[in-house]
Write an enzyme that holds these catalytic residues in place. Structure first.
Site: not given
Ligand code: EPZ
Length: 430
Positions: A22-23, A126, A131, A317, A409
């Site tokens: 998916k990701n 969420c 996030r 995840d 999803r």
């Molecule tokens: C991706 O989400 C995945 N989603 C998530 O999968 C996964 O849990 C996550 O990466 C971490 O591996 C997809 O690929 C579609 P991040 P993403 O930006 O990109 C902080 C699932 O169940 N952050 O790497 O949204 C954030 O809050 C899901 O399939 C900021 O602070 O995750 C988090 O604490 C859910 N500022 C950390 O970074 C920003 O601008 C990592 O989030 C962006 C992120």
């Protein structure tokens, strides 16, 4: 609302085909916005999130076609789909579409790069955490974009002539910000260096797709990506990698129930840290020519401590699923969630099976028990939901998982795949 009803206690035996990730599929679909030529994606999973992103892309003017099965392809094969963004007809991604799926915010990168403007709804928080999108905005500004927040929307404009290459150092590793800035930089003028990027296999899948489309990227698979902007990208045909989170989930399910399962198509190198940890719990794992074999011979599950980290660390995840496994270990284990601040909603639900889990801040301490008892539980987010399913498979008696739309999803044919391996599991409509 559909529910899943299952009766625990059966070992899992047989073969499970692993679907496309998916990701990886989601950002690959978004990459189609970067070119006026068709992008063909193979092995796209049939998931609610994919459908939702289709709606968003169609709103921007992407023509989407799903091709029929090829001769000899079984029902486990993913979809072959074409995404053709001949013209970007609308650069707004509205609240109604973006608010249901955070990854749709990532369209901001390609829209800015190709159409030089974008108006994308802020995704909001969420269930698993606040996030924010500060890293995206910081990076896009460095590429020369002017950004304003207006009525809940990020309104971004590229300078005349398009985005301009820059040296960007992310203060924190983010998967989404890496995908977005990487895509944006492919069409920027000059060279962009992205430092401290995410190195998840899904990033590599997308970077290699962009290269197949004519982008110039070096450092793929490392913490520093260098992108030399090109004037235009062209079409390509790209395979979605197998889903490492689905792989890890079924491996943990087999570890909990005992048995012998071949995870067909799985690639161990995409989740080596998780597999090393699983091996320490007492599971036997063997990479075979056509997949990963998982066996547990009925001996006790050893407790192992885990901390979630960006790739190549243990994936957040898989944290909920691993916690489910640890509830049946022969001792005490601790799990530290370092990526999301609120990713422990499954704790209260696992407790309904009789699990003993104590949470203090980022750390959950799990005291294993020899048996769990089936229960009525509620799914809260995608990965939390599946941890309840695998706990139910190992528990005594009947379990009903409510609110399973979260599962749809991100897991393709979950009940079907499990029941073919001997699990007593069914979807109950209504
Ligand atoms: C991706 O989400 C995945 N989603 C998530 O999968 C996964 O849990 C996550 O990466 C971490 O591996 C997809 O690929 C579609 P991040 P993403 O930006 O990109 C902080 C699932 O169940 N952050 O790497 O949204 C954030 O809050 C899901 O399939 C900021 O602070 O995750 C988090 O604490 C859910 N500022 C950390 O970074 C920003 O601008 C990592 O989030 C962006 C992120």
């Amino acid at each position: 609302m559909d529910r899943i009803r299952l009766v625990g206690g059966n070992e899992l035996r047989g073969e499970i085909p692993i679907s496309g990730a998916k990701n990886a599929a989601l950002p690959l679909m978004i990459a189609s916005l970067l070119t006026d030529e068709p992008l063909v994606l193979q092995n796209v999973p049939r998931l609610a999130d994919v459908k939702q992103l289709e709606r968003i892309l169609e709103n921007h003017g992407v023509d989407i076609a799903v091709h029929g099965r090829r001769r000899g392809e079984d029902d486990g094969a993913g979809q072959r789909m074409t995404f053709h963004a001949a013209d970007i007809v609308d650069t707004t991604a509205p609240y109604e579409l973006v608010s249901v799926m955070r990854a749709s915010f990532w369209v901001i990168g390609p829209l800015l790069a190709r159409a030089h403007e974008a108006r994308v709804s802020l995704p909001g928080g969420c269930a698993i955490g606040t996030r924010p999108v500060d890293l995206f905005l910081y990076g896009l500004k460095e590429l020369g974009a002017q950004i304003e927040i207006d009525e809940g929307y990020v309104v971004a404009k590229a300078p005349k002539g398009g985005l301009i290459g820059a040296h960007i150092v992310f203060p924190k590793v983010s998967v989404g910000a890496t995908h977005t800035l990487l895509m944006a930089a492919t069409l920027a003028r000059g060279v962009t260096v992205l430092e401290n990027v995410a190195m998840e296999p899904e990033i590599t899948n997308v970077a290699e797709c962009l290269v197949a489309m004519g982008a110039k990227i070096s450092g793929i698979g490392t913490r520093i990506l260098t992108i030399e902007g090109v004037e235009r990208l062209h079409g390509a045909t790209v395979d979605v990698i197998p889903d490492r989170i689905e792989t890890g989930t079924f491996a943990m399910a087999a570890a909990m129930t005992g048995g012998d399962v071949l995870l067909r198509g799985a690639r161990a190198e995409h989740l080596q840290t998780a597999l090393d940890i699983l091996a320490r719990t007492g599971v036997e794992l063997t990479q075979e020519a056509n997949g990963l074999r998982v066996r547990r011979n009925g001996n006790g599950i050893q407790p192992v401590d885990v901390e979630t980290d960006p790739f190549p660390g243990f994936p957040t995840d898989l944290q909920a699923q691993f916690m489910a496994l640890m509830t049946m270990s022969s001792g005490v284990s601790s799990i530290r969630e370092t990526i999301f601040e609120n990713r422990y909603m499954h704790v209260a639900e696992l407790a309904r099976f009789g699990a003993d889990i104590r949470v203090e801040g980022q750390v959950a301490t799990v005291t294993g028990k020899p048996t769990l008892k089936g229960a009525q539980v509620m799914a809260t987010d995608l990965r939390a939901s599946v941890s309840l399913v695998i706990a139910g498979l190992a528990a005594h008696g009947e379990t009903v998982v409510n609110r399973i739309y979260h599962l749809d999803r991100g897991f393709e044919r979950l009940e079907d795949k499990l029941s073919r391996c001997g699990a007593e599991i069914e979807r109950v409509a209504g």
